[in-house]
Structure formats: C-alpha cells, structure tokens
Design a protein around this motif. Structure first.
Motif, PDB file in Angstrom:
ATOM      1  N   ALA A 103       0.857  -1.196   0.000  1.00 28.14           N
ATOM      2  CA  ALA A 103       0.000   0.000   0.000  1.00 28.14           C
ATOM      3  C   ALA A 103       0.888   1.240   0.000  1.00 28.14           C
ATOM      4  CB  ALA A 103      -0.927  -0.016   1.211  1.00 28.14           C
ATOM      5  N   ILE A 104       1.455   1.558  -1.174  1.00 32.94           N
ATOM      6  CA  ILE A 104       2.448   2.625  -1.220  1.00 32.94           C
ATOM      7  C   ILE A 104       1.845   3.991  -0.910  1.00 32.94           C
ATOM      8  CG2 ILE A 104       4.003   1.391  -2.757  1.00 32.94           C
ATOM      9  CD1 ILE A 104       2.912   3.082  -5.047  1.00 32.94           C
ATOM     10  N   GLU A 105       0.572   4.213  -1.252  1.00 33.23           N
ATOM     11  CA  GLU A 105      -0.042   5.493  -0.931  1.00 33.23           C
ATOM     12  C   GLU A 105      -0.094   5.697   0.581  1.00 33.23           C
ATOM     13  OE1 GLU A 105      -1.462   3.173  -2.765  1.00 33.23           O
ATOM     14  OE2 GLU A 105      -1.504   3.964  -4.819  1.00 33.23           O
ATOM     15  N   VAL A 106      -0.457   4.630   1.310  1.00 33.68           N
ATOM     16  CA  VAL A 106      -0.506   4.719   2.771  1.00 33.68           C
ATOM     17  C   VAL A 106       0.891   4.935   3.336  1.00 33.68           C
ATOM     18  CG1 VAL A 106      -1.056   3.447   4.884  1.00 33.68           C
ATOM     19  CG2 VAL A 106      -2.591   3.324   2.914  1.00 33.68           C
ATOM     20  N   LEU A 125       7.461   5.788  -4.454  1.00 33.10           N
ATOM     21  CA  LEU A 125       7.780   4.430  -4.040  1.00 33.10           C
ATOM     22  C   LEU A 125       7.466   3.468  -5.167  1.00 33.10           C
ATOM     23  CD1 LEU A 125       6.156   4.615  -0.516  1.00 33.10           C
ATOM     24  CD2 LEU A 125       8.590   4.275  -0.908  1.00 33.10           C
ATOM     25  N   LEU A 126       8.245   2.402  -5.255  1.00 38.12           N
ATOM     26  CA  LEU A 126       7.998   1.383  -6.259  1.00 38.12           C
ATOM     27  C   LEU A 126       7.002   0.372  -5.683  1.00 38.12           C
ATOM     28  CD1 LEU A 126       8.828   0.381  -9.072  1.00 38.12           C
ATOM     29  CD2 LEU A 126      10.584  -1.008  -7.953  1.00 38.12           C
ATOM     30  N   ALA A 138      11.407   1.342 -13.638  1.00 43.68           N
ATOM     31  CA  ALA A 138      12.047   0.718 -12.485  1.00 43.68           C
ATOM     32  C   ALA A 138      11.508  -0.687 -12.266  1.00 43.68           C
ATOM     33  CB  ALA A 138      11.827   1.569 -11.237  1.00 43.68           C
ATOM     34  N   GLU A 139      10.201  -0.877 -12.457  1.00 44.39           N
ATOM     35  CA  GLU A 139       9.618  -2.201 -12.288  1.00 44.39           C
ATOM     36  C   GLU A 139      10.199  -3.189 -13.297  1.00 44.39           C
ATOM     37  OE1 GLU A 139       5.311  -4.528 -12.448  1.00 44.39           O
ATOM     38  OE2 GLU A 139       5.366  -2.351 -12.183  1.00 44.39           O
ATOM     39  N   VAL A 174      11.432  -0.111  -2.057  1.00 44.82           N
ATOM     40  CA  VAL A 174      12.379   0.952  -2.381  1.00 44.82           C
ATOM     41  C   VAL A 174      11.630   2.196  -2.834  1.00 44.82           C
ATOM     42  CG1 VAL A 174      12.688   0.237  -4.800  1.00 44.82           C
ATOM     43  CG2 VAL A 174      14.498   1.529  -3.654  1.00 44.82           C
ATOM     44  N   GLY A 175      12.187   3.337  -2.492  1.00 52.85           N
ATOM     45  CA  GLY A 175      11.633   4.612  -2.937  1.00 52.85           C
ATOM     46  C   GLY A 175      12.743   5.598  -3.196  1.00 52.85           C
ATOM     47  N   LEU A 176      12.371   6.754  -3.683  1.00 51.73           N
ATOM     48  CA  LEU A 176      13.340   7.837  -3.812  1.00 51.73           C
ATOM     49  C   LEU A 176      12.716   9.115  -3.281  1.00 51.73           C
ATOM     50  CD1 LEU A 176      12.647   9.995  -6.327  1.00 51.73           C
ATOM     51  CD2 LEU A 176      13.465   8.109  -7.714  1.00 51.73           C
ATOM     52  N   VAL A 177      13.557   9.982  -2.812  1.00 49.52           N
ATOM     53  CA  VAL A 177      13.120  11.280  -2.324  1.00 49.52           C
ATOM     54  C   VAL A 177      14.041  12.334  -2.930  1.00 49.52           C
ATOM     55  CG1 VAL A 177      14.535  11.155  -0.224  1.00 49.52           C
ATOM     56  CG2 VAL A 177      12.540  12.649  -0.274  1.00 49.52           C
TER      57      VAL A 177
END
Length: 341
Positions: A106-109, A128-129, A160-161, A184-187
C-alpha cells in the motif's frame, strides 16, 4: 561517504590515466574530483571499471572503497524543472510480513504515513515502487545497478519495475510464513550545499554514512513515537504487515536483515543457528553459503557448503515443529540458497 565537490560533472578538471587508476588515486587522495569520475562510471554502467579499481587496492582499503562507491551510487545531483539544484536519493523500507505477496504494498498509505510522521519535511518529491523486493538477491545488486535503479525510478515507476523484474529482485508472491521484505523509494530535496561532506539522509534518521544525530531525550522520544505511529499506520492498512521501518540505504537494509533483527525470536531463539552460519561464513573466501536442510524428529539437519560446493560443516538443531519454518526463513535471509532434501 564523503560527498565530493564536483559530482555529476562539476569541477571541470581533466583526468589522466585509465579510469580504474584514476579512481584509486583520487579516492586515496580524497580528491574532490573523485565524485565526478565516479558519477561518469556509474552513469555509464561501467561496473567493470569499479571492479578493476577494487583489484588495485590493498585488501584493507577495499571495504571502505566499496562502501563509499555503493552509497554514492544511491544518490544523484541534478536540476529540477525550475533549474534549481536538487539531490535525489534512494531509500529503503524493511517490512516484516506474514502472508502471500500477490497484491502490491500500500504505497499510498506508506507515503502518507511518512509525511504524517514528519519524516518528509524537506522533500520536494517522493515516490515508491509498488513491489515487494527480496533482500537476498538485493545483496548482489552492484553499484552500477543501484545507479541504474535510481535513474529508472526517477524516470518512471514502470521503467524501475521492468528493471527489478529483469534482475529477479521481486519477492516470491506465494511464499508463506513470517519473513522480511523490502520496498524501495526515492526522495528529492533541495540541494542547499550544507551537506558537502556527507550523503543526504532524506528521512533524517541517522542511517548510512552520516553520523547518528545527537538528540535530546524529548526529541528522541518524539522520533520513536513517530516511527511507531508510521509502522502502525502501514500495518493497519495491510493485514500482512506486522511492522514497517524506514532503514536508510541498501547496505543498511542488508545489515539489518543479515543480523536477524526481525522477527523477534523470544524464548528458544536461533542463536545457535546464527552462530553456525557465522562460523561457516568465516570459512569462505566470499561469504557465500549454500545450505541443504532436512527435517528430523527433533528439528533440522543442516549442511553448509561454500560457493564451490565444498561441504564446510553440518549440524542437527533441536527445534519445535512451530519453529522450523522460522529457522528456514532466517537461513534464507542469510544464505544464497537453501534447499530442502
């Protein structure tokens, strides 16, 4: 890792010699041009140059060099659509899960919870991936591949996927039992120039090569409560998730999972299993272990082999029936291959 001046092409000075020789010389001299050359190598996906440079270093230098290179690979300086300088950094989350992973996280959460917890105060952008990743194959992700993942995630999640699926980094959707997985994510944040001597720590958690923040007790408790609230929010949104924690860079994630921090083992812990794996790993040249496991009336019989297939050690472990699956999960986190016989 020291974030050198001149990264991403700044500095303008000309280099001489082979790329591997130059990397070694500039790194040893703590030369600000090291960052510019390393960026060129990483962006060109020239992992062979990094390996050649590693071969030119003394053994005691190699670990520090690779730690710096791998950490550097997960950050990128660029200009945004307004031509303002920014720093883009990969960050990793570790999650303790129980259940099939056939639906995405649940990347939105997760994103909203990071924001609510005050962990994205300086972020201009974050993504976020939406995939569960397996920490075991992530341990083989080379520095150039880390930079490729950063570029792909910055360009589009779909790119990325495709990359992580090509690299076989996705966790098996039908595995069962309690285990650790990664997201994994990026900021992206404004490059103020204040962090000239260290990689940015986008979530302000003191991970990676930055020094641990000196927090007064009140601030330390606030951070602890924020992280607990973040974890609870993610777990509430996905019944498979027991806990979730932002962990910093990939090396931090790998250290975390290798140490077996989660799951909490409680009575009848796996200390003997960990000691067995530590001793066997110390007998290898590359730290790679392959195991065979066989269930017995009392628990498990385990044989450890090196990457060339040489038997290193074998042992019987007395484990209750309810502990066998968790013991095997621990071995899978720490070893290249675990085969049931």
């Amino acid at each position: 890792m020291a974030s050198k001046d001149g990264v991403n092409g700044k500095g303008g000075a000309q280099f001489t010699g082979t790329p591997a020789d130059r990397l070694v010389r500039l790194w040893r001299n703590n030369d600000e041009r090291f960052g510019a050359l390393l960026d060129e190598v990483l962006d060109g996906n020239r992992q062979g140059v990094i390996e050649a440079a590693l071969g030119k270093l003394r053994e005691e230098e190699g670990y520090d060099f690779m730690d710096e290179v791998e950490s550097f690979a997960e950050t990128l300086q660029r200009t945004d659509e307004h031509d303002d300088p920014t720093i883009v950094t990969l960050f990793w989350l570790v999650l303790e899960v129980d259940g099939r992973l056939d639906a995405p996280p649940a990347i939105e959460v997760i994103e909203q919870s990071l924001d609510s917890a005050g962990l994205l105060e300086k972020a201009a952008d974050m993504r976020l991936l939406p995939l569960w990743l397996d920490p075991e194959p992530l341990s083989y992700l080379e520095a150039a591949d880390r930079r490729t993942l950063l570029h792909r995630l910055l360009a589009a999640p779909a790119e990325a996927e495709a990359f992580v699926r090509q690299q076989d980094l996705v966790a098996a959707p039908d595995d069962t039992g309690v285990r650790l997985v990664a997201v994994v994510g990026l900021v992206e944040e404004e490059d103020t120039g204040e962090a000239a001597d260290a990689l940015p720590d986008p979530l302000n958690l003191g991970f990676g090569d930055q020094p641990e923040p000196e927090l007064d007790p009140i601030e330390e408790e606030r951070v602890r409560q924020s992280l607990a609230a973040f974890s609870e929010a993610v777990a509430a949104a996905d019944p498979r998730v027991r806990r979730c924690e932002p962990i910093g860079g990939l090396n931090d994630l790998l250290d975390f999972t290798a140490d077996g921090n989660w799951p909490e083992e409680g009575p009848g812990s796996f200390d003997e299993v960990n000691d067995f794996l530590d001793i066997a790993s110390n007998e290898t040249a590359d730290g790679v272990l392959d195991l065979t496991v066989e269930e017995t009336d009392d628990g498990l019989q385990v044989r450890a082999y090196n990457s060339d297939g040489l038997l290193l050690d074998e042992r019987d472990f007395s484990l209750g029936a309810d502990r066998v699956a968790d013991a095997v999960a621990l071995m899978k986190r720490r070893c290249r291959r675990v085969t049931a016989v």
